[in-house]
Design an enzyme around this catalytic site. Sequence first.
Site, PDB file in Angstrom:
ATOM      1  CG  HIS A  63      -2.107  -0.918   1.018  1.00 15.23           C
ATOM      2  ND1 HIS A  63      -2.899  -1.366   2.058  1.00 15.23           N
ATOM      3  CD2 HIS A  63      -2.645  -1.473  -0.111  1.00 15.23           C
ATOM      4  CE1 HIS A  63      -3.855  -2.144   1.583  1.00 15.23           C
ATOM      5  NE2 HIS A  63      -3.726  -2.228   0.277  1.00 15.23           N
ATOM      6  CG  ASP A  65      -0.293   3.831   4.011  1.00 13.53           C
ATOM      7  OD1 ASP A  65      -0.330   2.873   3.221  1.00 13.53           O
ATOM      8  OD2 ASP A  65      -0.893   3.820   5.108  1.00 13.53           O
ATOM      9  CG  HIS A  66       2.733   0.712   4.782  1.00 16.42           C
ATOM     10  ND1 HIS A  66       3.063   0.423   6.086  1.00 16.42           N
ATOM     11  CD2 HIS A  66       1.416   1.031   4.789  1.00 16.42           C
ATOM     12  CE1 HIS A  66       2.001   0.556   6.848  1.00 16.42           C
ATOM     13  NE2 HIS A  66       0.990   0.921   6.084  1.00 16.42           N
TER      14      HIS A  66
END
Length: 302
Positions: A63, A65-66
């Site tokens: 994802h 945001d990682h």
Amino acid sequence: MLDVCLLGTGGTMPLKNRWLTSALFRSAGKSLMIDCGEGTQIAMKHSGFTFKPLGVLCITHFHADHISGLPGLLLSMGNEGRQEPLTIIGPRGLTRVVNALRIIAPGLPFGIKLIEIDEPEKTVELDGFVITAFHVRHTVECLGYRIELRRAGRFDVEKAQRYNVPKKIWSVLQKNERAEADGVTYTQDMVLGAARKGIKAVYATDTRPTESIVRNAEDADLLICEGMYGDPEKQARAEETYHMMYHEAAQLAKDARAKRLWLTHYSPSLTDEKEFLGEAARIFPGTKACKDGEMITIRFED
């Protein structure tokens, strides 16, 4: 000893006072990072860290945001003249994702080694860190990580004498698995006592509570776990999106008998990290709602 820093504690999107998810572990001049959300290279600078010691990057899942900070991180490392290779560990599909992101970070002056984890659990040893990747439960394939520093036993003079180990290689065997003297090979277990207690830190985010987290975090010095939501009214939302509540993370820490729990990866709707800390702290008193830049030094026990 092991230095740990939460570079960013945000989930989903960065806020003006909260970088996206990332954690840095440092020992004996080497660094290991878990996740690199957008802006991670800036968060590193804010926390006073440099790129040169970073030899291992562990990705929990794909994802944005990682992992969206990966191109910027790689370019920053290259711009500082890095030549040593970087190892990246992650779930299945890592090669495809990294190669796609590298379209905007081509021509790096250092190599990249990729390790895809397709087993339920896998342990590798790199740069002095013993890294165990294990599966957790999210909407996509996702990994948690156990980071350990192992510690050899003390030098045992009587044991060395019993095995007739020449004194001239005693110091060599304290640091190496084997040594040779006068045509005879001696091994480290001939001069050292039982292994001493090491250091263990566990990182688990973007997941529902799982047995794998409890098992890997057993007696851990530090459990870093997501606290996406604190408000009890968000329970259904947490279950729907395969995230975790504060109190659920606290229960994992309690079940694992961890020494301390750091909450991270907050929802953007959670503007005050401490607002819902009460119930979690009652379940596990060692719970801390962390902010960006939270740091600790974990030392070996005597």
